[in-house]
Motif scaffolding. Structure first.
Motif, PDB file in Angstrom:
ATOM      1  N   GLY A  24       0.830  -1.201   0.000  1.00  0.00           N
ATOM      2  CA  GLY A  24       0.000   0.000   0.000  1.00  0.00           C
ATOM      3  C   GLY A  24       0.861   1.247   0.000  1.00  0.00           C
ATOM      4  O   GLY A  24       2.078   1.193   0.234  1.00  0.00           O
ATOM      5  N   LYS A  25       0.237   2.365  -0.289  1.00  0.00           N
ATOM      6  CA  LYS A  25       0.946   3.646  -0.297  1.00  0.00           C
ATOM      7  C   LYS A  25      -0.046   4.765  -0.043  1.00  0.00           C
ATOM      8  O   LYS A  25      -1.259   4.599  -0.184  1.00  0.00           O
ATOM      9  CB  LYS A  25       1.640   3.866  -1.636  1.00  0.00           C
ATOM     10  CG  LYS A  25       0.691   3.975  -2.821  1.00  0.00           C
ATOM     11  CD  LYS A  25       1.447   4.205  -4.122  1.00  0.00           C
ATOM     12  CE  LYS A  25       0.481   4.323  -5.313  1.00  0.00           C
ATOM     13  NZ  LYS A  25       1.210   4.564  -6.588  1.00  0.00           N
ATOM     14  N   GLU A  26       0.488   5.909   0.329  1.00  0.00           N
ATOM     15  CA  GLU A  26      -0.362   7.079   0.515  1.00  0.00           C
ATOM     16  C   GLU A  26      -0.570   7.777  -0.830  1.00  0.00           C
ATOM     17  O   GLU A  26       0.356   7.884  -1.637  1.00  0.00           O
ATOM     18  CB  GLU A  26       0.257   8.050   1.513  1.00  0.00           C
ATOM     19  CG  GLU A  26      -0.632   9.253   1.806  1.00  0.00           C
ATOM     20  CD  GLU A  26      -0.131  10.123   2.949  1.00  0.00           C
ATOM     21  OE1 GLU A  26      -0.814  11.095   3.301  1.00  0.00           O
ATOM     22  OE2 GLU A  26       0.957   9.813   3.494  1.00  0.00           O
ATOM     23  N   ILE A  27      -1.795   8.237  -1.061  1.00  0.00           N
ATOM     24  CA  ILE A  27      -2.109   9.031  -2.250  1.00  0.00           C
ATOM     25  C   ILE A  27      -2.203  10.483  -1.808  1.00  0.00           C
ATOM     26  O   ILE A  27      -3.109  10.853  -1.058  1.00  0.00           O
ATOM     27  CB  ILE A  27      -3.435   8.595  -2.898  1.00  0.00           C
ATOM     28  CG1 ILE A  27      -3.376   7.116  -3.299  1.00  0.00           C
ATOM     29  CG2 ILE A  27      -3.747   9.461  -4.107  1.00  0.00           C
ATOM     30  CD1 ILE A  27      -4.696   6.583  -3.832  1.00  0.00           C
ATOM     31  N   VAL A  28      -1.269  11.288  -2.246  1.00  0.00           N
ATOM     32  CA  VAL A  28      -1.262  12.699  -1.871  1.00  0.00           C
ATOM     33  C   VAL A  28      -1.866  13.493  -3.021  1.00  0.00           C
ATOM     34  O   VAL A  28      -1.193  13.824  -3.989  1.00  0.00           O
ATOM     35  CB  VAL A  28       0.162  13.199  -1.567  1.00  0.00           C
ATOM     36  CG1 VAL A  28       0.124  14.655  -1.115  1.00  0.00           C
ATOM     37  CG2 VAL A  28       0.819  12.330  -0.504  1.00  0.00           C
ATOM     38  N   SER A  29      -3.158  13.768  -2.914  1.00  0.00           N
ATOM     39  CA  SER A  29      -3.824  14.491  -4.000  1.00  0.00           C
ATOM     40  C   SER A  29      -4.824  15.508  -3.475  1.00  0.00           C
ATOM     41  O   SER A  29      -4.768  16.673  -3.821  1.00  0.00           O
ATOM     42  CB  SER A  29      -4.532  13.516  -4.944  1.00  0.00           C
ATOM     43  OG  SER A  29      -5.471  12.732  -4.235  1.00  0.00           O
ATOM     44  N   GLY A  30      -5.730  15.090  -2.611  1.00  0.00           N
ATOM     45  CA  GLY A  30      -6.747  16.003  -2.119  1.00  0.00           C
ATOM     46  C   GLY A  30      -6.212  16.964  -1.071  1.00  0.00           C
ATOM     47  O   GLY A  30      -5.118  16.768  -0.526  1.00  0.00           O
ATOM     48  N   LEU A  31      -6.993  17.999  -0.794  1.00  0.00           N
ATOM     49  CA  LEU A  31      -6.599  18.992   0.200  1.00  0.00           C
ATOM     50  C   LEU A  31      -7.181  18.702   1.580  1.00  0.00           C
ATOM     51  O   LEU A  31      -6.822  19.373   2.540  1.00  0.00           O
ATOM     52  CB  LEU A  31      -7.068  20.388  -0.253  1.00  0.00           C
ATOM     53  CG  LEU A  31      -6.521  20.915  -1.578  1.00  0.00           C
ATOM     54  CD1 LEU A  31      -7.131  22.276  -1.888  1.00  0.00           C
ATOM     55  CD2 LEU A  31      -5.012  21.004  -1.548  1.00  0.00           C
ATOM     56  N   ILE A  32      -8.046  17.686   1.695  1.00  0.00           N
ATOM     57  CA  ILE A  32      -8.793  17.509   2.937  1.00  0.00           C
ATOM     58  C   ILE A  32      -8.483  16.192   3.648  1.00  0.00           C
ATOM     59  O   ILE A  32      -7.966  16.185   4.763  1.00  0.00           O
ATOM     60  CB  ILE A  32     -10.315  17.609   2.669  1.00  0.00           C
ATOM     61  CG1 ILE A  32     -10.655  18.929   1.972  1.00  0.00           C
ATOM     62  CG2 ILE A  32     -11.080  17.472   3.983  1.00  0.00           C
ATOM     63  CD1 ILE A  32     -10.307  20.170   2.748  1.00  0.00           C
TER      64      ILE A  32
END
Length: 372
Positions: A24-32
């Motif tokens: 798994g990995k973190e998805i850094v896209s949204g602001l919230i």
């Protein structure tokens, strides 16, 4: 396994996912919200991926109501899609239940988490790249609204009071200006003057609502282009995502946010304001796509106000970015100093560009509406 991988594994194991966690990995896209991507493999070697999200309780203080809203809307849409066998944009995400049967789980360290299916072969865009993408996104959001047009707003909770209440947003900005807790007002006098000179537009839609000219419906309330999954091969809309802000509202807020995000050729925090413009070909594609799927339930007044809605929502979002900047950048995630101020400035530049073309925009809307 990394520390982050172990955390993702612990959270995903609480959902009814078939197979074994393999990464798994973190998805850094949204602001919230905090978002992870988890990958599983089943007994026959098939791999599947799932999106895990923790609801930001600072933004959504009642996350259980958020999840009830999402559950009602997704179930309502999925029943209708299945019954009608509609396979174009307007389909929605599927929630994977927790092992206790609920639509969410409590994380190991607290917080409310949910699990969605990952839409393979798709992507989303912060900046629209062609008129086909604009058309498809508008068609998807129009279909989304159409599919929930028979769901009563009384069944959906208001999770962020006054979310698209432009007069309230204006009032909050005036309060932040008066308090000036971070000594930043002196840096934004031009922006404040621009905003104050257009105060009269903040009341337009709510005045129509009070007089009965507009009808409250269930709306997405965050119709940015990057909230539509686009098929990478065909450029066709597949799925509307980010349903946290589904609430009672006005359809014009949804279309206005489409205009805001799809017609400008630059990123939301662009520093070269000469690059900001409302591109008429993109607007025309939005109108054609949206009216194709939404025209049956829209009133004539809603249609006539489509161009104005783009101006209003761009203005409203500028108010929000500037308020957050003056309050110390506590709501929108920032990666550098002054990012929220840059975001505000791009919105105000877009407002000016829309003003310069508003008459032409309305003529095109009326032309398309006659054939839908």
């Amino acid at each position: 396994m990394t520390k982050k991988g172990m955390e993702i594994s612990r959270i995903s194991s609480q959902f009814a996912i078939d197979g074994t966690f393999v990464g798994g990995k973190e998805i850094v896209s949204g602001l919230i919200n905090v978002t992870y991507l988890a990958e599983y493999v089943n007994d026959v070697g098939e791999r599947s991926r799932y999106v895990l999200q923790r609801i930001n309780e600072q933004v959504f203080p009642d996350p259980h109501s958020v999840m009830r809203n999402i559950s009602k809307v997704t179930k309502h849409i999925n029943r209708k899609v299945f019954r009608r066998k509609r396979d174009f944009g307007g389909q929605t995400l599927n929630l994977y239940p927790g092992r206790d049967g609920k639509d969410f789980v409590e994380g190991p360290e607290g917080g409310v988490w949910r699990c969605y299916n990952y839409i393979e072969g798709c992507c989303n865009y912060d900046i629209v790249e062609n008129t086909r993408q604009a058309y498809q996104a508008a068609k998807a959001f129009g279909a989304f609204q159409d599919l929930i047009s028979d769901l009563s707003p009384s069944e959906i909770s208001i999770t962020i009071p006054d979310f698209h209440n432009t007069p309230s947003r204006y009032g909050k900005l005036m309060k932040a200006i008066k308090e000036d807790r971070f000594d930043r007002v002196k840096l934004v006098t031009e922006e404040i003057d621009f905003i104050n000179n257009r105060e009269e537009i903040v009341h337009v839609l709510l005045d129509h609502l009070k007089k009965g000219g507009l009808k409250e419906r269930i709306t997405h309330n965050d119709t940015k282009l990057n909230n539509v999954m686009i098929d990478e091969a065909s450029d066709e809309a597949v799925c509307v995502i980010d349903l946290d802000t589904v609430m009672p509202g006005l359809t014009l807020y949804d279309f206005g946010d489409l205009v805001r995000t799809a017609t400008s050729p630059v990123a939301e925090d662009e520093t070269d304001l000469d690059k900001v413009e409302m591109r008429m070909p993109m607007f025309e594609a939005l109108v054609e796509g949206y009216l194709e799927t939404a025209r049956n339930f829209l009133t004539p007044l809603e249609v006539d106000l489509l161009p104005f809605s783009g101006k209003l929502i761009s203005f409203e979002v500028a108010l929000r970015f500037l308020t957050d900047y003056l309050e110390g950048d506590i709501y929108f995630r920032v990666n550098r100093e002054g990012q929220n101020l840059d975001r505000c400035r791009t919105q105000l530049a877009l407002v000016k560009s829309i003003e310069d073309q508003e008459e032409q925009m309305l003529k095109f809307v009326k032309k398309v509406a006659r054939f839908n």
